[in-house]
Motif scaffolding. Structure first.
Motif, mmCIF file in Angstrom:
data_model
loop_
_atom_site.group_PDB
_atom_site.id
_atom_site.type_symbol
_atom_site.label_atom_id
_atom_site.label_comp_id
_atom_site.label_asym_id
_atom_site.label_seq_id
_atom_site.Cartn_x
_atom_site.Cartn_y
_atom_site.Cartn_z
ATOM 1 N N ARG A 1 0.847 -1.198 0.000
ATOM 2 C CA ARG A 1 0.000 0.000 0.000
ATOM 3 C C ARG A 1 0.880 1.245 0.000
ATOM 4 N NH1 ARG A 1 -5.387 -1.146 1.081
ATOM 5 N NH2 ARG A 1 -5.768 -3.227 1.954
ATOM 6 N N ASP A 2 0.338 2.304 -0.598
ATOM 7 C CA ASP A 2 1.057 3.577 -0.565
ATOM 8 C C ASP A 2 0.743 4.305 0.736
ATOM 9 O OD1 ASP A 2 -1.455 4.766 -0.859
ATOM 10 O OD2 ASP A 2 -1.169 5.278 -2.963
ATOM 11 N N GLY A 3 1.304 5.514 0.891
ATOM 12 C CA GLY A 3 1.134 6.257 2.127
ATOM 13 C C GLY A 3 -0.300 6.603 2.438
ATOM 14 N N GLY A 4 -1.157 6.666 1.400
ATOM 15 C CA GLY A 4 -2.561 6.967 1.611
ATOM 16 C C GLY A 4 -3.422 5.742 1.844
ATOM 17 N N GLY A 5 -2.805 4.561 1.888
ATOM 18 C CA GLY A 5 -3.556 3.332 2.120
ATOM 19 C C GLY A 5 -4.064 2.657 0.862
ATOM 20 N N ARG A 6 -3.739 3.191 -0.303
ATOM 21 C CA ARG A 6 -4.214 2.598 -1.553
ATOM 22 C C ARG A 6 -3.469 1.296 -1.831
ATOM 23 N NH1 ARG A 6 -3.451 5.182 -7.620
ATOM 24 N NH2 ARG A 6 -5.113 4.000 -8.664
ATOM 25 N N LEU A 7 -4.207 0.255 -2.183
ATOM 26 C CA LEU A 7 -3.604 -1.047 -2.470
ATOM 27 C C LEU A 7 -2.920 -1.003 -3.827
ATOM 28 C CD1 LEU A 7 -3.345 -3.965 -1.337
ATOM 29 C CD2 LEU A 7 -5.341 -4.557 -2.730
ATOM 30 N N PRO B 1 2.380 1.139 -13.241
ATOM 31 C CA PRO B 1 3.014 2.403 -12.824
ATOM 32 C C PRO B 1 2.290 3.642 -13.336
ATOM 33 C CG PRO B 1 4.679 0.815 -13.476
ATOM 34 C CD PRO B 1 3.351 0.204 -13.820
ATOM 35 N N GLU B 2 1.727 3.564 -14.539
ATOM 36 C CA GLU B 2 1.035 4.728 -15.086
ATOM 37 C C GLU B 2 -0.232 5.074 -14.316
ATOM 38 O OE1 GLU B 2 0.148 1.175 -17.861
ATOM 39 O OE2 GLU B 2 1.840 1.985 -16.713
ATOM 40 N N ASP B 3 -0.725 4.115 -13.494
ATOM 41 C CA ASP B 3 -1.905 4.376 -12.663
ATOM 42 C C ASP B 3 -1.553 4.588 -11.192
ATOM 43 O OD1 ASP B 3 -3.553 4.142 -14.874
ATOM 44 O OD2 ASP B 3 -3.946 2.007 -14.550
#
Length: 338
Positions: free
Chosen positions: A254-260, A283-285
């Motif tokens: 997950r990224d820092g915002g919690g997105r999987l 990566p483009e998304d």
């Protein structure tokens, strides 16, 4: 012994008596749990027929097949059975396992007789129009066990199996060539130290929701749509039941915002867990490069820590998996016409 067949439509029929005990005795993964079989059957593009093999009333094995009618259907299939077609024997929702199995270590001749009895009994049940079979994920030496005099052997992608060392991750790294070993170690350290990325490994029910798993899984499923009789993407109700249980492990990025960003689902097993799927945002998304290979590092670390014999890495990307130390086991589909 007297063989009888209990032929079941998982959509409508109740769970057969002793099913969970039979599944456990045969060492089958969670994808054979009956509620998952039912969810899979409701979303399948062809009717699913589950058959329990019983000798003198005692369950000794099972076979799952899709009824591929002569007129392909789209979306949810109708309840009416086609008058003719092909029985496609495969594991529901999992390309890394066979669609037939037995409880206990039966000798080859007994397995052969049980499968002959299955073929004869199912043909009687379905009618004269159902005379042809396709047996998937056939391993070397197994064609002799399968009924039918006329066969067409169709090679398919090999199955990758990775034996894990007992002594630690460094011994696995030592099996790899230097360039691969150095890149895996460097990226694993980088991802672990990245404050904008979290990497979690543990029970799927604690790390991911069914809708998140479905979103990444659907994209991965589309890569395999050019196969003979392509399997439908696993539906949301199925994945919700799968990740909500006790027998699935997740590797979640997950990224820092919690997105999987990336997700591996592993079907737990006492000796050989099965890597069911991998999915990641491109990566483009907003996704990250190289998560795919880092996922294998996390899998091996988990398997060693849990004392597993090895990992079934599944099909696809065979050369990449061999570079990671996996053995490629030949596999085929065996077509038995008429």
């Amino acid at each position: 012994m007297s063989l009888t067949l209990q032929i079941i439509d998982p959509r409508e029929d109740p769970e057969p008596a002793g099913w969970e005990r039979l599944r456990t005795a045969a060492g089958q993964c969670v994808t054979w749990r009956y509620d998952l079989l039912r969810a899979y059957a409701w979303a399948a593009q062809a009717p699913v027929l589950l058959t329990v093999l019983r000798e003198d009333g005692v369950a000794v094995g099972a076979v799952s097949a899709s009824l591929r009618g002569l007129r392909p259907r789209r979306g949810l299939y109708a309840g009416r059975r086609e008058p003719a077609g092909i029985l496609d024997v495969h594991a529901p929702g999992n390309r890394s396992q066979k669609g037939w199995w037995f409880a206990g270590d039966l000798d080859p001749e007994r397995r052969r007789e049980l499968l002959r009895g299955y073929v004869s009994g199912v043909r009687r049940e379905l009618g004269a129009g159902w005379r042809s079979f396709v047996w998937r994920e056939v391993s070397p030496g197994e064609p002799a066990l399968l009924p039918g005099r006329v066969r067409v052997n169709l090679p398919t992608e090999p199955l990758a199996r990775l034996a894990t060392p007992r002594t630690g991750i460094d011994d696995w790294y030592a099996r790899l060539d230097r360039a691969r070993r150095d890149s895996l170690r460097r990226r694993a350290r980088g991802f672990s130290a990245d404050p904008g990325l979290s990497v979690q490994v543990g029970p799927a029910r604690e790390l991911v929701t069914g809708s998140e798993a479905a979103a990444l899984r659907a994209e991965n499923d589309l890569k395999h749509r050019n196969r003979l009789f392509p399997l439908a993407p696993l539906p949301l109700p199925y994945l919700e039941a799968l990740v909500g249980g006790d027998e699935v492990v997740a590797i979640a990025y997950r990224d820092g915002g919690g997105r999987l960003l990336g997700l591996s689902l592993i079907l737990d097993h006492p000796r050989w867990p099965v890597c069911l799927s991998w999915g990641a945002l491109p990566p483009e998304d907003g996704g990250r490069k190289h998560l795919y290979f880092d996922g294998y590092v996390r899998m091996v670390e988990w398997a060693i820590g849990a004392g597993k014999t090895g990992l079934v890495l599944g099909k696809g990307q065979a050369e990449a998996k061999r570079d990671l130390g996996a053995e490629l086991v030949p596999s085929s589909a065996l077509a038995v016409p008429l």
